[in-house]
Write a protein that holds these residues in place. Structure first.
Motif, short mmCIF file in Angstrom:
data_model
loop_
_atom_site.label_atom_id
_atom_site.label_comp_id
_atom_site.label_asym_id
_atom_site.label_seq_id
_atom_site.Cartn_x
_atom_site.Cartn_y
_atom_site.Cartn_z
N UNK A 25 10.87 32.04 41.56
CA UNK A 25 11.41 31.23 40.48
C UNK A 25 10.85 29.81 40.57
N UNK A 26 10.51 29.25 39.44
CA UNK A 26 9.97 27.89 39.35
C UNK A 26 10.69 27.17 38.23
N UNK A 27 11.01 25.89 38.44
CA UNK A 27 11.68 25.09 37.42
C UNK A 27 10.65 24.33 36.59
N UNK A 28 11.01 24.09 35.34
CA UNK A 28 10.16 23.33 34.44
C UNK A 28 11.05 22.46 33.56
N UNK A 29 10.84 21.15 33.66
CA UNK A 29 11.55 20.22 32.77
C UNK A 29 10.76 20.07 31.47
N UNK A 30 11.42 20.33 30.36
CA UNK A 30 10.75 20.21 29.07
C UNK A 30 11.78 19.99 27.98
N UNK A 31 11.43 19.18 27.00
CA UNK A 31 12.26 18.97 25.82
C UNK A 31 11.77 19.93 24.73
N UNK A 32 12.48 21.01 24.54
CA UNK A 32 12.04 22.06 23.63
C UNK A 32 12.38 21.77 22.17
N UNK A 33 12.96 20.63 21.91
CA UNK A 33 13.14 20.20 20.52
C UNK A 33 11.85 19.63 19.96
N UNK A 76 17.38 19.29 31.53
CA UNK A 76 18.24 18.72 32.57
C UNK A 76 17.54 18.80 33.92
N UNK A 77 17.55 17.71 34.66
CA UNK A 77 16.86 17.66 35.95
C UNK A 77 17.38 18.69 36.94
N UNK A 78 18.68 19.02 36.85
CA UNK A 78 19.25 19.92 37.85
C UNK A 78 18.81 21.37 37.67
N UNK A 79 17.93 21.65 36.70
CA UNK A 79 17.36 22.99 36.61
C UNK A 79 16.60 23.32 37.89
N UNK A 80 16.10 22.29 38.59
CA UNK A 80 15.40 22.52 39.85
C UNK A 80 16.34 23.13 40.89
N UNK A 81 17.58 22.66 40.93
CA UNK A 81 18.58 23.21 41.85
C UNK A 81 18.86 24.67 41.53
N UNK A 82 18.97 24.97 40.25
CA UNK A 82 19.29 26.34 39.84
C UNK A 82 18.15 27.28 40.19
N UNK A 83 16.92 26.87 39.90
CA UNK A 83 15.77 27.73 40.22
C UNK A 83 15.67 27.99 41.72
N UNK A 84 16.05 26.99 42.52
CA UNK A 84 16.00 27.16 43.98
C UNK A 84 16.94 28.26 44.44
#
Length: 261
Positions: free
Chosen positions: A59-67, A45-53
């Motif tokens: 803290x650093x955000x990373x977008x990845x499809x772990x499936x 989810x793109x909003x992981x960047x907001x959460x990491x902030x």
């Protein structure tokens, strides 16, 4: 973020937390950062960047499809490139997509449940091992479920049974390498409304009824007759991840109000 914070418990540690954009994963990642850890918040989810902030400079955000294997490998490499290594992996991705009697599942729906709730843990465990071994040891905490025994989610139950098996078998292999592998098995948990729907297609009227039956079964199976809170799930995950649990491996800890699954 709520709940007790242990100052400096993860100082000097690098943690990768998957499924960190919402729910239990979000609480775990934020608290680990508050306790001194350097944390990679991983989510598709793109909003992981907001959460990491929210967690500050460590803290650093990373977008990845772990499936996918490529997504898992890319996430671990990002942690190493950013922080210089990995000490702790917390595998939190998963969750039942649909609630329905097994006879009502379509084959494609069964496949989707396994992809979501088994493959991210399997891929991430595999992807992180070279980095933990390079570090001289480390810890993997898998988030399973007590729904290995429960109604209306047999494919999800099968996936989480697989997570338990990964935990115990990998712990046997990795103990000589100073790597602990443990898991919690959460029961029903109260959480804020999801920003990404559990089932993108929406639930049918029948599925809403089956969901109500699941909620009733979960509460009745718990000795405490209630759902837990997100913080009641995050706390044992972080304990198992910490050096306080240094003599615990291959354990799957039920966190379900007395329901052992």
């Amino acid at each position: 973020m709520t709940g007790a914070v242990f100052s400096g418990r993860f100082a000097g540690k690098v943690l990768v937390v998957t499924g960190a954009a919402q729910g239990i994963g979000r609480a775990v990642a934020l608290r680990a950062a508050a306790e001194g850890g350097k944390v990679l918040f991983v989510d598709r989810a793109d909003f992981v960047t907001e959460v990491a902030a929210e967690a500050g400079p460590n803290a650093v955000a990373c977008n990845a499809d772990l499936e996918t294997w490529d997504g898992a490998d890319a996430a671990m490499r990002r942690a190493v490139e950013t922080f210089g290594g990995i000490d702790i992996l917390i595998n939190n991705v998963g969750g039942a997509i649909r609630m329905r009697p097994f006879a009502e599942f379509e084959p494609a729906q069964i496949d989707a449940e396994i992809r979501r709730s088994l493959m991210p843990t399997l891929y991430c465990c595999h992807a992180v091992l070279p980095h933990l071994r390079a570090r001289g040891g480390g810890t993997i905490v898998n988030v399973s479920s007590n729904a290995t025994r429960g109604i209306h989610r047999v494919p999800y139950s099968a996936a989480k049974g697989g997570v338990n098996a990964i935990t115990q078998s990998l712990a046997m292999e990795m103990a000589p390498h100073n790597i602990r592998v443990v898991a919690t098995a959460p029961g029903g948990t109260e959480a804020p409304p999801r920003r990404v729907a559990r089932n993108a297609d929406g639930d049918t009227e029948a599925e809403r009824q089956w969901m109500a039956e699941v909620v009733d079964q979960v509460k009745q199976s718990a000795l405490m007759k209630r759902y837990g809170t997100i913080e009641e799930q995050a706390a044992p995950i972080l304990f198992l991840a910490s050096d306080e649990a240094s003599y615990i491996t291959a354990t799957v800890l039920p966190v379900a109000g007395g329901d052992t699954g």
